[in-house]
Design a protein around this motif. Structure first.
Motif, PDB file in Angstrom:
ATOM      1  N   GLY A  48       0.797  -1.229   0.000  1.00 47.27           N
ATOM      2  CA  GLY A  48       0.000   0.000   0.000  1.00 47.27           C
ATOM      3  C   GLY A  48       0.821   1.267   0.000  1.00 47.27           C
ATOM      4  N   LEU A  49       2.039   1.229  -0.538  1.00 53.70           N
ATOM      5  CA  LEU A  49       2.934   2.385  -0.517  1.00 53.70           C
ATOM      6  C   LEU A  49       2.754   3.225  -1.767  1.00 53.70           C
ATOM      7  N   LEU A  50       2.630   4.535  -1.587  1.00 54.93           N
ATOM      8  CA  LEU A  50       2.486   5.453  -2.702  1.00 54.93           C
ATOM      9  C   LEU A  50       3.853   5.808  -3.279  1.00 54.93           C
ATOM     10  N   GLY A  51       3.895   6.072  -4.572  1.00 60.82           N
ATOM     11  CA  GLY A  51       5.091   6.634  -5.168  1.00 60.82           C
ATOM     12  C   GLY A  51       5.982   5.626  -5.854  1.00 60.82           C
ATOM     13  N   ARG A  52       6.564   6.069  -6.987  1.00 60.29           N
ATOM     14  CA  ARG A  52       7.485   5.207  -7.719  1.00 60.29           C
ATOM     15  C   ARG A  52       8.768   4.941  -6.947  1.00 60.29           C
ATOM     16  N   HIS A  53       9.162   5.877  -6.076  1.00 63.54           N
ATOM     17  CA  HIS A  53      10.366   5.649  -5.264  1.00 63.54           C
ATOM     18  C   HIS A  53      10.151   4.482  -4.304  1.00 63.54           C
ATOM     19  N   ASN A  54       8.912   4.332  -3.797  1.00 57.24           N
ATOM     20  CA  ASN A  54       8.644   3.203  -2.908  1.00 57.24           C
ATOM     21  C   ASN A  54       8.573   1.886  -3.669  1.00 57.24           C
ATOM     22  N   ALA A  88       2.427   0.837   6.944  1.00 59.70           N
ATOM     23  CA  ALA A  88       3.379   1.882   6.565  1.00 59.70           C
ATOM     24  C   ALA A  88       3.643   2.815   7.739  1.00 59.70           C
ATOM     25  N   LEU A  89       4.754   3.552   7.648  1.00 56.61           N
ATOM     26  CA  LEU A  89       5.084   4.525   8.686  1.00 56.61           C
ATOM     27  C   LEU A  89       4.032   5.625   8.726  1.00 56.61           C
ATOM     28  N   PRO A  90       3.604   6.033   9.908  1.00 55.92           N
ATOM     29  CA  PRO A  90       2.724   7.197   9.973  1.00 55.92           C
ATOM     30  C   PRO A  90       3.493   8.451   9.568  1.00 55.92           C
ATOM     31  N   SER A  91       2.779   9.423   9.033  1.00 61.00           N
ATOM     32  CA  SER A  91       3.374  10.705   8.641  1.00 61.00           C
ATOM     33  C   SER A  91       4.323  10.592   7.454  1.00 61.00           C
ATOM     34  N   ARG A  92       4.281   9.477   6.744  1.00 59.20           N
ATOM     35  CA  ARG A  92       5.095   9.314   5.534  1.00 59.20           C
ATOM     36  C   ARG A  92       4.166   8.968   4.376  1.00 59.20           C
ATOM     37  N   SER A 108       4.452  14.564   6.986  1.00 61.25           N
ATOM     38  CA  SER A 108       5.160  15.451   7.922  1.00 61.25           C
ATOM     39  C   SER A 108       6.609  15.039   8.152  1.00 61.25           C
ATOM     40  N   LEU A 109       6.924  13.763   7.890  1.00 66.01           N
ATOM     41  CA  LEU A 109       8.307  13.296   8.053  1.00 66.01           C
ATOM     42  C   LEU A 109       9.246  13.869   6.996  1.00 66.01           C
ATOM     43  N   ALA A 110       8.714  14.510   5.971  1.00 65.09           N
ATOM     44  CA  ALA A 110       9.562  15.094   4.929  1.00 65.09           C
ATOM     45  C   ALA A 110      10.159  16.396   5.451  1.00 65.09           C
ATOM     46  N   THR A 111      11.390  16.335   5.943  1.00 63.99           N
ATOM     47  CA  THR A 111      12.012  17.504   6.559  1.00 63.99           C
ATOM     48  C   THR A 111      13.112  18.116   5.708  1.00 63.99           C
ATOM     49  N   ASN A 112      13.251  17.646   4.459  1.00 64.98           N
ATOM     50  CA  ASN A 112      14.146  18.305   3.514  1.00 64.98           C
ATOM     51  C   ASN A 112      13.543  18.196   2.121  1.00 64.98           C
ATOM     52  N   VAL A 113      14.214  18.721   1.136  1.00 68.22           N
ATOM     53  CA  VAL A 113      13.630  18.833  -0.200  1.00 68.22           C
ATOM     54  C   VAL A 113      13.437  17.483  -0.880  1.00 68.22           C
ATOM     55  N   LEU A 114      14.380  16.560  -0.736  1.00 73.64           N
ATOM     56  CA  LEU A 114      14.320  15.308  -1.492  1.00 73.64           C
ATOM     57  C   LEU A 114      13.044  14.505  -1.241  1.00 73.64           C
ATOM     58  N   PRO A 115      12.630  14.256   0.001  1.00 69.47           N
ATOM     59  CA  PRO A 115      11.372  13.516   0.189  1.00 69.47           C
ATOM     60  C   PRO A 115      10.151  14.283  -0.297  1.00 69.47           C
ATOM     61  N   ASP A 217       7.394  18.155  17.483  1.00 72.12           N
ATOM     62  CA  ASP A 217       8.109  17.279  16.569  1.00 72.12           C
ATOM     63  C   ASP A 217       7.203  17.015  15.375  1.00 72.12           C
ATOM     64  N   TYR A 218       7.642  16.129  14.478  1.00 69.91           N
ATOM     65  CA  TYR A 218       6.838  15.871  13.284  1.00 69.91           C
ATOM     66  C   TYR A 218       5.492  15.246  13.637  1.00 69.91           C
ATOM     67  N   ARG A 219       5.421  14.483  14.738  1.00 68.45           N
ATOM     68  CA  ARG A 219       4.151  13.882  15.138  1.00 68.45           C
ATOM     69  C   ARG A 219       3.149  14.963  15.555  1.00 68.45           C
ATOM     70  N   ASP A 220       3.643  15.944  16.285  1.00 75.01           N
ATOM     71  CA  ASP A 220       2.783  17.042  16.709  1.00 75.01           C
ATOM     72  C   ASP A 220       2.270  17.802  15.482  1.00 75.01           C
ATOM     73  N   ARG A 221       3.142  17.979  14.494  1.00 73.72           N
ATOM     74  CA  ARG A 221       2.722  18.644  13.251  1.00 73.72           C
ATOM     75  C   ARG A 221       1.668  17.798  12.525  1.00 73.72           C
ATOM     76  N   SER A 222       1.847  16.482  12.516  1.00 77.80           N
ATOM     77  CA  SER A 222       0.852  15.601  11.907  1.00 77.80           C
ATOM     78  C   SER A 222      -0.494  15.723  12.602  1.00 77.80           C
ATOM     79  N   GLU A 223      -0.477  15.758  13.926  1.00 76.14           N
ATOM     80  CA  GLU A 223      -1.724  15.881  14.673  1.00 76.14           C
ATOM     81  C   GLU A 223      -2.415  17.207  14.376  1.00 76.14           C
ATOM     82  N   ALA A 224      -1.619  18.268  14.244  1.00 68.52           N
ATOM     83  CA  ALA A 224      -2.197  19.572  13.917  1.00 68.52           C
ATOM     84  C   ALA A 224      -2.811  19.556  12.517  1.00 68.52           C
ATOM     85  N   PHE A 225      -2.174  18.869  11.591  1.00 70.48           N
ATOM     86  CA  PHE A 225      -2.706  18.732  10.237  1.00 70.48           C
ATOM     87  C   PHE A 225      -4.029  17.974  10.272  1.00 70.48           C
TER      88      PHE A 225
END
Length: 233
Positions: A48-54, A88-92, A108-115, A217-225
């Protein structure tokens, strides 16, 4: 590390020109794996993973299993059974809701440009309202602007403090035809993204920045989203 004594096989991303240019540093044997390998293979569907990279990541995992001689690594039915029930990982790249035809995706786990670029690539034909920005550590956002510009489908970029203004300036410079707007907070960005993405688009939180300062942290940002999405519903 790949050239240290004892290294035998390196399984590498065959879609990376940077890696291919450095093949001599990858050890005595290199197995290149591309996202387009094994066309038609569906053993990874239960992941159930999205994306060609996965897709490429799953193929790399299979190649590693085969190299290690793990039983079943050559059996697609066994692989499909092993993939069944994977979480799958949450927030990914996690879809969290669909409202009035609009899909909301938490990355929310995407903390730089590449992801974030990989997340955009996961929805090649979709209208995307991309929410980006966060703690500003001074990274180069020119590749993000180039990735947004390269999309054939419409894209709206909604930026958050503190790096938002820098991202907006980079996109306005490199991609003047792309819509971009600064938002004071996540609630406003989600609401604006929903209005624009209707009736069948995607609101994608993939910040390309850490969450420090405004979230624990990223989890808190996910919850806010998720809270902002629930407010819409």
């Amino acid at each position: 590390m790949c050239t240290q004594p004892g290294a035998d096989l390196t399984v590498a991303n065959g879609d990376s020109e940077v890696l291919r240019q450095r093949e001599e540093l990858l050890g005595p044997r290199v197995a290149w794996v591309s996202r387009d390998d094994e066309p038609g293979a569906d053993w990874m569907a239960p992941l159930g993973l999205l994306g060609r990279h996965n897709r490429r990541n799953a193929l790399i995992a299979r190649r590693c299993l085969a190299a290690l001689g793990v039983p079943g690594s050559g059996d697609e039915n066994a692989l499909r059974a092993a993939a069944d029930g994977y979480r799958a990982l949450p927030s990914r790249l996690a879809p969290i809701a669909t409202i009035a035809g609009v899909t909301f995706v938490d990355d929310s786990l995407a903390t730089n440009v590449l992801p974030t670029l990989a997340a955009l690539d996961a929805f090649p034909g979709a209208r995307i309202a991309l929410i980006v920005g966060g703690h500003d550590r001074g990274i180069d956002y020119a590749p993000l602007a180039a990735g947004v510009l390269a999309r054939s489908a419409p894209t709206l970029v909604l930026t958050l403090p503190d790096s938002g203004p820098r991202i907006r300036a980079e996109i306005e410079r490199a991609a003047p035809g792309v819509g971009v707007a600064d938002c004071p907070g996540l609630d406003e960005a989600v609401a604006a993204g929903f209005r624009w993405a209707r009736p069948d688009g995607v609101v994608l939180l993939s910040p390309a920045a850490p969450s420090f300062g405004r979230f624990r942290d990223y989890r808190d940002r996910s919850e806010a989203f998720a809270h902002a999405v629930r407010a819409i519903s």
